[in-house]
Design a protein around this motif. Structure first.
Motif, mmCIF file in Angstrom:
data_model
loop_
_atom_site.group_PDB
_atom_site.id
_atom_site.type_symbol
_atom_site.label_atom_id
_atom_site.label_comp_id
_atom_site.label_asym_id
_atom_site.label_seq_id
_atom_site.Cartn_x
_atom_site.Cartn_y
_atom_site.Cartn_z
ATOM 1 N N LYS A 1 12.760 16.390 -3.243
ATOM 2 C CA LYS A 1 12.311 17.555 -4.016
ATOM 3 C C LYS A 1 10.794 17.653 -3.896
ATOM 4 O O LYS A 1 10.091 16.653 -4.056
ATOM 5 C CB LYS A 1 12.673 17.401 -5.492
ATOM 6 N N ASN A 2 10.306 18.843 -3.610
ATOM 7 C CA ASN A 2 8.859 19.022 -3.499
ATOM 8 C C ASN A 2 8.185 18.828 -4.843
ATOM 9 O O ASN A 2 8.745 19.173 -5.894
ATOM 10 C CB ASN A 2 8.533 20.421 -2.962
ATOM 11 N N GLY A 3 6.984 18.290 -4.801
ATOM 12 C CA GLY A 3 6.226 18.110 -6.032
ATOM 13 C C GLY A 3 5.048 17.199 -5.778
ATOM 14 O O GLY A 3 4.952 16.530 -4.742
ATOM 15 N N LYS A 4 4.135 17.169 -6.740
ATOM 16 C CA LYS A 4 2.928 16.370 -6.587
ATOM 17 C C LYS A 4 3.281 14.889 -6.534
ATOM 18 O O LYS A 4 4.038 14.390 -7.376
ATOM 19 C CB LYS A 4 1.970 16.642 -7.743
ATOM 20 N N GLY A 5 2.752 14.207 -5.515
ATOM 21 C CA GLY A 5 2.914 12.754 -5.418
ATOM 22 C C GLY A 5 4.209 12.291 -4.799
ATOM 23 O O GLY A 5 4.483 11.091 -4.790
ATOM 24 N N THR B 1 5.821 3.470 10.285
ATOM 25 C CA THR B 1 4.963 3.529 11.474
ATOM 26 C C THR B 1 4.696 4.958 11.917
ATOM 27 O O THR B 1 3.760 5.214 12.664
ATOM 28 C CB THR B 1 5.600 2.756 12.644
ATOM 29 N N HIS B 2 5.508 5.907 11.444
ATOM 30 C CA HIS B 2 5.276 7.322 11.793
ATOM 31 C C HIS B 2 5.978 8.189 10.754
ATOM 32 O O HIS B 2 7.054 7.835 10.253
ATOM 33 C CB HIS B 2 5.820 7.636 13.187
ATOM 34 N N ILE B 3 5.371 9.330 10.453
ATOM 35 C CA ILE B 3 5.974 10.265 9.501
ATOM 36 C C ILE B 3 5.783 11.687 10.005
ATOM 37 O O ILE B 3 4.734 12.035 10.545
ATOM 38 C CB ILE B 3 5.365 10.101 8.084
ATOM 39 N N ASP B 4 6.828 12.504 9.876
ATOM 40 C CA ASP B 4 6.778 13.888 10.334
ATOM 41 C C ASP B 4 7.438 14.763 9.275
ATOM 42 O O ASP B 4 8.571 14.507 8.857
ATOM 43 C CB ASP B 4 7.522 14.019 11.677
ATOM 44 N N MET B 5 6.715 15.802 8.841
ATOM 45 C CA MET B 5 7.239 16.705 7.818
ATOM 46 C C MET B 5 7.608 18.064 8.398
ATOM 47 O O MET B 5 8.018 18.964 7.671
ATOM 48 C CB MET B 5 6.204 16.879 6.697
ATOM 49 N N GLY B 6 7.414 18.229 9.724
ATOM 50 C CA GLY B 6 7.739 19.505 10.337
ATOM 51 C C GLY B 6 6.693 20.569 10.033
ATOM 52 O O GLY B 6 5.745 20.358 9.270
ATOM 53 N N ASP B 7 6.889 21.743 10.601
ATOM 54 C CA ASP B 7 5.932 22.843 10.433
ATOM 55 C C ASP B 7 6.455 23.962 9.529
ATOM 56 O O ASP B 7 5.771 24.953 9.309
ATOM 57 C CB ASP B 7 5.610 23.463 11.808
ATOM 58 N N GLU B 8 7.696 23.795 9.031
ATOM 59 C CA GLU B 8 8.253 24.872 8.211
ATOM 60 C C GLU B 8 7.512 24.971 6.879
ATOM 61 O O GLU B 8 7.027 23.978 6.352
ATOM 62 C CB GLU B 8 9.760 24.658 7.970
ATOM 63 N N PRO B 9 7.410 26.209 6.326
ATOM 64 C CA PRO B 9 6.689 26.391 5.059
ATOM 65 C C PRO B 9 7.367 25.641 3.914
ATOM 66 O O PRO B 9 8.575 25.381 3.944
ATOM 67 C CB PRO B 9 6.736 27.913 4.845
ATOM 68 N N ALA B 10 6.559 25.256 2.921
ATOM 69 C CA ALA B 10 7.071 24.484 1.791
ATOM 70 C C ALA B 10 8.094 25.293 0.998
ATOM 71 O O ALA B 10 7.965 26.494 0.823
ATOM 72 C CB ALA B 10 5.906 24.068 0.890
ATOM 73 N N SER B 11 9.149 24.583 0.543
ATOM 74 C CA SER B 11 10.174 25.214 -0.324
ATOM 75 C C SER B 11 10.492 24.212 -1.429
ATOM 76 O O SER B 11 9.724 23.284 -1.673
ATOM 77 C CB SER B 11 11.418 25.560 0.497
ATOM 78 N N GLN B 12 11.639 24.384 -2.071
ATOM 79 C CA GLN B 12 11.983 23.462 -3.160
ATOM 80 C C GLN B 12 12.241 22.048 -2.645
ATOM 81 O O GLN B 12 12.009 21.072 -3.353
ATOM 82 C CB GLN B 12 13.224 23.984 -3.900
ATOM 83 N N THR B 13 12.755 21.956 -1.416
ATOM 84 C CA THR B 13 13.021 20.639 -0.840
ATOM 85 C C THR B 13 12.318 20.518 0.529
ATOM 86 O O THR B 13 12.047 21.524 1.179
ATOM 87 C CB THR B 13 14.524 20.412 -0.637
ATOM 88 N N THR B 14 12.059 19.305 0.935
ATOM 89 C CA THR B 14 11.430 19.020 2.244
ATOM 90 C C THR B 14 12.136 17.828 2.872
ATOM 91 O O THR B 14 12.480 16.853 2.168
ATOM 92 C CB THR B 14 9.939 18.698 2.082
ATOM 93 N N GLU B 15 12.346 17.902 4.168
ATOM 94 C CA GLU B 15 12.950 16.781 4.895
ATOM 95 C C GLU B 15 11.844 15.976 5.574
ATOM 96 O O GLU B 15 11.129 16.507 6.425
ATOM 97 C CB GLU B 15 13.960 17.287 5.933
ATOM 98 N N LEU B 16 11.726 14.725 5.174
ATOM 99 C CA LEU B 16 10.752 13.819 5.790
ATOM 100 C C LEU B 16 11.449 13.013 6.876
ATOM 101 O O LEU B 16 12.530 12.452 6.647
ATOM 102 C CB LEU B 16 10.172 12.856 4.754
ATOM 103 N N ARG B 17 10.863 12.969 8.038
ATOM 104 C CA ARG B 17 11.419 12.156 9.136
ATOM 105 C C ARG B 17 10.507 10.936 9.321
ATOM 106 O O ARG B 17 9.352 11.072 9.755
ATOM 107 C CB ARG B 17 11.512 12.977 10.410
ATOM 108 N N LEU B 18 11.026 9.768 8.964
ATOM 109 C CA LEU B 18 10.239 8.542 8.988
ATOM 110 C C LEU B 18 10.700 7.624 10.121
ATOM 111 O O LEU B 18 11.893 7.575 10.438
ATOM 112 C CB LEU B 18 10.381 7.772 7.665
ATOM 113 N N VAL B 19 9.751 6.915 10.699
ATOM 114 C CA VAL B 19 10.077 5.793 11.588
ATOM 115 C C VAL B 19 9.675 4.530 10.842
ATOM 116 O O VAL B 19 8.503 4.336 10.501
ATOM 117 C CB VAL B 19 9.343 5.891 12.941
#
Length: 760
Positions: A691-695, A712-730
């Motif tokens: 869920k999107n939010g501060k912190g 070791t790596h994190i990618d949040m994509g380029d899509e605009p912020a919404s209620q939820t975000t998918e984090l891709r972690l290595v």
């Protein structure tokens, strides 16, 4: 290998003959007897003694006879070219051996003269100079580029042994550039490009600024004739418009020096067309916006007077802040010394002044050649400094050569080191080092010593920790933090700027890859041979040596080590080599052993060919890679794919990419298993829906850290912020159990909606 170590760019070490058309005389040849005679050179040789002039005359006669009947494309007798080259060398006051080599620099290549013949007639030193100037046309190369690179390396290594080689070569290239009109346009363009990329920077690197500027100007004229013509006309107009202001400034400066009783010479200086063109391109300026076309050079008698002259100028006109450079206290990498200051003229335009002594001026114009020009005038410190700095660069060529066996790669490293701009940084003990602009702490570490670079782990600049890819600036104090177990990182190749650092890193990685691949290949062959009921033969007996010799002859390898490396890199299949080795051992009376056979036999369920098991513990290095598509970790069912030249690539058993590779090339698959105690952690990918939010990002990172894992790596994509975000972690984890613990810890967070492992 001997030819490899002899290297030099085909055109770069190429004497003029083939490039500039040794040809049959045209129907109406221009027989300029005066130009082709020794008299054209004699008046320049008055600095040599009678015996040396006699030796030079003998070399001229030899060259004249060798080139008899040869003509340049312009129709002139070919001997006019060696005489002109020798004349340029005489202008630099080079010694008799260099003048003789200049006269005969094409004799070996075009006239069938051998090095032995030259040694007998003129001595080994002169013959070595001529040999260093001869390109490798007699050898066979697969491409023109390979031939050029090899010949260039040959010339540079000869130059590192004797700098006179490159001085004669530069004189040769300069005369050829002056006389290219009779050549085909395509050839002119190729030679001009080569001159601009290689020879002009070498001239600059050795401090031959006058030659450097002329080579640049002539290259520009042939590469961009229309732009050269347009700029020439523009400068001519500007010269007329600005003549009054230039004359006025010169008179004001001369009057100021006269009043201060400071003896000086004031020269007007005009920017070359190429430097104007380059400035317009780099800074996106119009010609009218380039305001430093004209400048002045002040030549005084002693070093202290340079600083006195600076004070006189600053009292006369106001200096521009930040535009003063002291190249006397800190010389450039090529030995150049001067004071540079930019002042505001009476009309408000910026005018640059350069202040130097006569000897500094000699070094600035003739660089390392000033050694011969001034050697009879007592040891000039500036000339000695130019020699020392030139020798340091020449020695670096030898160092790069020791690490680089591929000629094209060697040429790439040398080009990197020919950057004209430099930054000047300090060691913690206040030693000054000159590095190319954009250099990093890694370049600095390798400039200190290769061991410092290999074990570098961190750096401090001006006492503050910085990233290793940080660009250094002039005046920085750089300190390298090293660790005994550290190794060069392949990622360093993305940002290092010096040829030395790049070649050292590549050499280390290649050596490690070879050692690791050899060890892996030995392990794979031993296991495959065990499946045949045989043990790996040693190398302690003549019988074993004969078997290995026969095997390497069959495989096409030069040695046992090379064969094992090829197996480890996947260039050869272990089972096929093992079967051939088993046959050779049988020929020598070695029979399969039942115990070894039972230990090594491991069949697939479908009855395919057998293969020993390879254990993966993470210590294999570059020879074993985890497939980036599925990122296997200990606990996963895995298979190994022996890629061609890539070593062993480990996939998960369920990886779709791996399955497609198996269908296409099943013989390259082998059984692998995880060792009981892996030596390191492994990377794998997970997606975390939050869920999107501060912190929220800090919360996820905190959860991963609490589970004793690393991101070791994190990618949040380029899509605009919404209620939820998918984090891709290595994540870096120990095994599947550790990964499960990390995922459970993440799911406990109220902001985390879903956690899944990434699968292809």
């Amino acid at each position: 290998m001997a030819s490899r170590i002899a290297a030099a760019i085909k055109e770069l070490a190429s004497p003029a003959t083939r490039r500039f058309g040794v040809s049959k005389p045209p129907q109406t040849p221009t027989d300029d007897a005066a130009a082709a005679s020794f008299a054209a050179l004699t008046h320049k040789l008055d600095y040599l003694d009678t015996a040396d002039i006699k030796r030079v005359r003998e070399a001229y006669r030899f060259a004249d006879e060798a080139h008899l009947g040869q003509f340049r494309a312009s129709g002139e007798p070919y001997i006019t070219h060696p005489i002109a080259v020798a004349g340029l060398c005489a202008d630099w006051k080079l010694d008799a051996q260099a003048i003789m080599a200049a006269l005969m620099h094409d004799a070996m290549e075009d006239c069938g003269v051998t090095k032995v013949e030259l040694i007998e007639k003129f001595g080994a030193a002169t013959a070595d100079l001529v040999d260093g100037l001869t390109k490798l046309d007699k050898l066979q190369f697969s491409t023109r580029e390979e031939s050029q690179a090899e010949s260039f390396r040959k010339m540079l290594l000869a130059m590192a042994r004797d700098v006179r080689v490159i001085l004669v070569k530069l004189a040769d290239r300069l005369h050829n550039m002056r006389t290219m009109e009779a050549m085909a346009a395509a050839k002119r363009t190729r030679i001009a490009r080569e001159t601009l990329d290689i020879y002009a920077p070498i001239a600059h690197r050795l401090g031959l600024n006058q030659t450097y500027r002329e080579l640049q100007e002539l290259s520009f004229q042939h590469l961009r004739p229309w732009r050269h013509s347009a700029l020439s006309k523009a400068v001519q107009k500007a010269r007329g418009y600005r003549r009054d202001i230039v004359d006025r400034i010169q008179k004001d400066v001369e009057k100021a020096f006269s009043q201060s009783k400071l003896q000086s010479q004031v020269f007007g200086r005009e920017k070359t067309l190429f430097s104007i063109y380059r400035k317009m391109r780099e800074k996106h300026l119009t010609f009218a916006q380039v305001n430093d076309i004209f400048g002045f050079r002040i030549v005084v008698q002693t070093l202290p007077e340079c600083y006195l002259a600076l004070g006189v100028l600053h009292q006369l006109y106001k200096p521009l802040p930040g535009r003063f450079k002291d190249y006397i206290a800190i010389p450039k990498a090529n030995g150049y010394q001067s004071l540079h200051t930019t002042l505001v003229s009476p009309l408000g335009t910026a005018v640059e002044f350069q202040i130097r002594t006569e000897q500094m001026h000699a070094v600035a114009e003739k660089g390392i050649a000033a050694h011969w020009l001034y050697k009879s005038k007592g040891g000039a410190a500036q000339v000695a400094e130019a020699q020392r700095l030139g020798a340091m660069w020449l020695q670096s060529l030898i160092d790069i050569q020791d690490e680089t066996r591929d000629a094209s790669e060697f040429l790439e490293h040398v080009k990197i080191d020919l950057f004209p701009d430099a930054v000047y940084v300090f060691t913690p003990k206040s030693k000054i080092l000159a590095l190319p602009r954009g250099a990093t702490p890694v370049d600095f570490a390798y400039a200190i010593h290769s061991d410092v670079g290999d074990h570098c782990v961190a750096a401090k600049v001006n006492g503050e920790p910085v990233a290793l890819r940080t660009e250094l600036r002039s005046g920085d104090v750089v300190e390298i933090v090293s660790a005994p177990g550290a190794k060069p990182n392949p990622a360093w190749l993305n940002f290092v700027r010096t040829g030395r650092a790049r070649s050292k890193i590549r050499h280390y990685l290649k050596t490690m890859e070879q050692e690791e691949s050899q060890e892996l290949g030995s392990k794979m062959l031993a296991q495959a041979l065990r499946s045949e009921g045989l043990a790996m033969p040693g190398d302690d007996s003549s019988e074993s040596a004969a078997v290995w010799q026969a095997l390497t002859r069959w495989s096409g390898n030069r040695s046992r080590e090379e064969l094992l490396t090829d197996i480890g890199l996947g260039r050869k299949i272990a089972t096929i080599v093992a079967k051939r080795l088993a046959r050779l051992l049988a020929d020598h009376g070695t029979k399969p052993d039942a115990v070894t056979l039972s230990m090594g036999r491991y069949s697939h369920d479908d009855g395919e060919h057998v293969q020993g098991m390879v254990l993966i513990d993470g210590a294999e290095g570059a020879s074993v890679q985890m497939a980036p598509c599925c990122r296997p970790i200990p606990g996963d069912a895995i298979v190994g794919y022996l890629g061609r030249g890539e070593g062993l690539v480990v996939h998960t058993a369920e990886c779709g990419v791996g399955k497609r590779l198996y269908e296409r090339d099943s013989e390259r698959w082998m059984n692998v298993e995880w060792a009981e105690q892996p030596t390191r952690s492994f990377e794998t990918g997970v997606t975390v829906l939050v869920k999107n939010g501060k912190g929220v990002l800090a919360e996820v990172a905190s959860a991963v850290a609490a589970a004793e894992a690393d991101i070791t790596h994190i990618d949040m994509g380029d899509e605009p912020a919404s209620q939820t975000t998918e984090l891709r972690l290595v994540l870096s984890v120990r095994d599947r159990l550790h990964l499960a613990d990390v995922m459970r810890t993440l799911k406990r967070s109220a902001r985390v909606l879903r956690v899944t492992r990434v699968k292809p």
